[in-house]
Write a protein that holds these residues in place. Sequence first.
Motif, PDB file in Angstrom:
ATOM      1  N   ASP A  11       1.174  -2.703   1.853  1.00  0.00           N
ATOM      2  CA  ASP A  11       0.126  -2.957   0.655  1.00  0.00           C
ATOM      3  C   ASP A  11       0.797  -2.049  -0.488  1.00  0.00           C
ATOM      4  OD1 ASP A  11      -1.144  -4.973   1.881  1.00  0.00           O
ATOM      5  OD2 ASP A  11      -2.686  -3.491   2.341  1.00  0.00           O
ATOM      6  N   ARG A  12       1.031  -0.491   0.121  1.00  0.00           N
ATOM      7  CA  ARG A  12       1.308   0.410  -0.914  1.00  0.00           C
ATOM      8  C   ARG A  12       2.566   0.213  -1.621  1.00  0.00           C
ATOM      9  NH1 ARG A  12      -0.865   3.852   3.031  1.00  0.00           N
ATOM     10  NH2 ARG A  12       1.306   4.367   3.788  1.00  0.00           N
ATOM     11  N   ASP A  13       3.465  -0.317  -0.716  1.00  0.00           N
ATOM     12  CA  ASP A  13       4.993  -0.743  -1.165  1.00  0.00           C
ATOM     13  C   ASP A  13       4.837  -1.819  -2.230  1.00  0.00           C
ATOM     14  OD1 ASP A  13       6.119   1.619   0.536  1.00  0.00           O
ATOM     15  OD2 ASP A  13       6.575   0.017   2.020  1.00  0.00           O
ATOM     16  N   VAL A  68       2.164  -0.626  -9.868  1.00  0.00           N
ATOM     17  CA  VAL A  68       0.823  -0.200  -9.835  1.00  0.00           C
ATOM     18  C   VAL A  68       0.773   1.025  -8.727  1.00  0.00           C
ATOM     19  CG1 VAL A  68      -1.329  -0.852  -8.809  1.00  0.00           C
ATOM     20  CG2 VAL A  68      -0.112  -2.481 -10.115  1.00  0.00           C
ATOM     21  N   ASN A  69       0.383   2.228  -9.335  1.00  0.00           N
ATOM     22  CA  ASN A  69       0.256   3.487  -8.395  1.00  0.00           C
ATOM     23  C   ASN A  69      -1.012   3.265  -7.538  1.00  0.00           C
ATOM     24  OD1 ASN A  69       2.416   4.664  -9.629  1.00  0.00           O
ATOM     25  ND2 ASN A  69       1.140   5.078 -11.244  1.00  0.00           N
ATOM     26  N   PRO A  70      -0.719   3.207  -5.999  1.00  0.00           N
ATOM     27  CA  PRO A  70      -1.662   3.010  -5.257  1.00  0.00           C
ATOM     28  C   PRO A  70      -2.661   4.103  -4.947  1.00  0.00           C
ATOM     29  CG  PRO A  70       0.384   2.804  -3.897  1.00  0.00           C
ATOM     30  CD  PRO A  70       0.458   3.042  -5.616  1.00  0.00           C
ATOM     31  N   ILE A  71      -3.778   4.004  -4.546  1.00  0.00           N
ATOM     32  CA  ILE A  71      -4.681   5.159  -4.147  1.00  0.00           C
ATOM     33  C   ILE A  71      -4.822   5.032  -2.553  1.00  0.00           C
ATOM     34  CG2 ILE A  71      -7.002   6.333  -4.237  1.00  0.00           C
ATOM     35  CD1 ILE A  71      -5.441   6.481  -6.803  1.00  0.00           C
ATOM     36  N   VAL A  76      -3.402   9.886  -4.889  1.00  0.00           N
ATOM     37  CA  VAL A  76      -2.491   9.119  -5.699  1.00  0.00           C
ATOM     38  C   VAL A  76      -1.258   9.036  -5.018  1.00  0.00           C
ATOM     39  CG1 VAL A  76      -1.610   8.718  -7.971  1.00  0.00           C
ATOM     40  CG2 VAL A  76      -3.870   9.764  -7.696  1.00  0.00           C
ATOM     41  N   TRP A  77      -0.629   7.624  -4.724  1.00  0.00           N
ATOM     42  CA  TRP A  77       0.403   7.706  -3.879  1.00  0.00           C
ATOM     43  C   TRP A  77       1.386   6.907  -4.667  1.00  0.00           C
ATOM     44  CZ3 TRP A  77       1.616  10.804  -0.135  1.00  0.00           C
ATOM     45  CH2 TRP A  77       2.433  10.441   0.508  1.00  0.00           C
ATOM     46  N   GLY A  78       1.971   7.411  -5.947  1.00  0.00           N
ATOM     47  CA  GLY A  78       2.807   6.681  -6.758  1.00  0.00           C
ATOM     48  C   GLY A  78       2.682   7.204  -8.235  1.00  0.00           C
ATOM     49  N   GLN A  79       3.982   7.208  -8.753  1.00  0.00           N
ATOM     50  CA  GLN A  79       3.985   7.754 -10.277  1.00  0.00           C
ATOM     51  C   GLN A  79       4.726   6.984 -11.279  1.00  0.00           C
ATOM     52  OE1 GLN A  79       6.131  11.203 -11.284  1.00  0.00           O
ATOM     53  NE2 GLN A  79       7.537  10.763  -9.774  1.00  0.00           N
ATOM     54  N   LYS A  80       4.584   5.596 -10.960  1.00  0.00           N
ATOM     55  CA  LYS A  80       5.376   4.616 -11.836  1.00  0.00           C
ATOM     56  C   LYS A  80       4.620   4.387 -13.256  1.00  0.00           C
ATOM     57  CE  LYS A  80       8.495   2.626  -9.419  1.00  0.00           C
ATOM     58  NZ  LYS A  80      10.002   2.838  -9.804  1.00  0.00           N
ATOM     59  N   THR A  81       5.602   4.284 -14.229  1.00  0.00           N
ATOM     60  CA  THR A  81       4.775   3.894 -15.502  1.00  0.00           C
ATOM     61  C   THR A  81       4.910   2.347 -15.515  1.00  0.00           C
ATOM     62  OG1 THR A  81       6.742   3.858 -16.819  1.00  0.00           O
ATOM     63  CG2 THR A  81       5.807   5.835 -16.492  1.00  0.00           C
ATOM     64  N   LEU A  82       4.284   1.654 -16.639  1.00  0.00           N
ATOM     65  CA  LEU A  82       4.336   0.263 -16.809  1.00  0.00           C
ATOM     66  C   LEU A  82       5.586  -0.285 -17.325  1.00  0.00           C
ATOM     67  CD1 LEU A  82       0.673  -0.430 -18.169  1.00  0.00           C
ATOM     68  CD2 LEU A  82       1.530  -0.779 -15.983  1.00  0.00           C
ATOM     69  N   GLN A  83       6.689   0.486 -17.551  1.00  0.00           N
ATOM     70  CA  GLN A  83       7.781   0.166 -17.936  1.00  0.00           C
ATOM     71  C   GLN A  83       8.608  -0.795 -17.094  1.00  0.00           C
ATOM     72  OE1 GLN A  83      10.514   3.160 -19.794  1.00  0.00           O
ATOM     73  NE2 GLN A  83      12.247   2.395 -18.689  1.00  0.00           N
ATOM     74  N   VAL A  84       9.028  -1.783 -17.446  1.00  0.00           N
ATOM     75  CA  VAL A  84       9.697  -2.738 -16.712  1.00  0.00           C
ATOM     76  C   VAL A  84      10.974  -2.539 -16.233  1.00  0.00           C
ATOM     77  CG1 VAL A  84      10.267  -5.367 -16.548  1.00  0.00           C
ATOM     78  CG2 VAL A  84       8.232  -4.843 -17.635  1.00  0.00           C
TER      79      VAL A  84
END
Length: 115
Positions: free
Chosen positions: A42-44, A51-54, A64-72
């Motif tokens: 699910d996290r992957d 979407v940065n999963p909790i 917080v288990w991610g650090q992506k922006t919304l940049q495509v």
Amino acid sequence: MVGALAYNDRTAQPFFAPAGLNRGGLGRFDIVDVVDRLDGEDRDFLYENRVNPIATFPENGIVVWGQKTLQVAASALDSVNVRRLMIFAKKTVASAAKFLVFEPNNPSTWQRFTN
């Protein structure tokens, strides 16, 4: 997430990732539980879709288990820490250069900027 960003800036620098076990822990903000517990798959899936999963880990709590922006487009700028580093650098350069605008483009001006 805002709390994780604030904690990151208080304990590290903007160019550190506000995620993971060291700086992404949410337990310090009185968060006691999550509605849905995510497994690794699910996290992957969420992370691949920006979407940065909790995540919840028994030994470490809620993080917080991610650090992506919304940049495509995939690039170095699709990470929160790199984006924040660029914003920090832009502000720093702008602050240093504001008194050099409209000055002659000569070695003296460049030396003032470098200093």
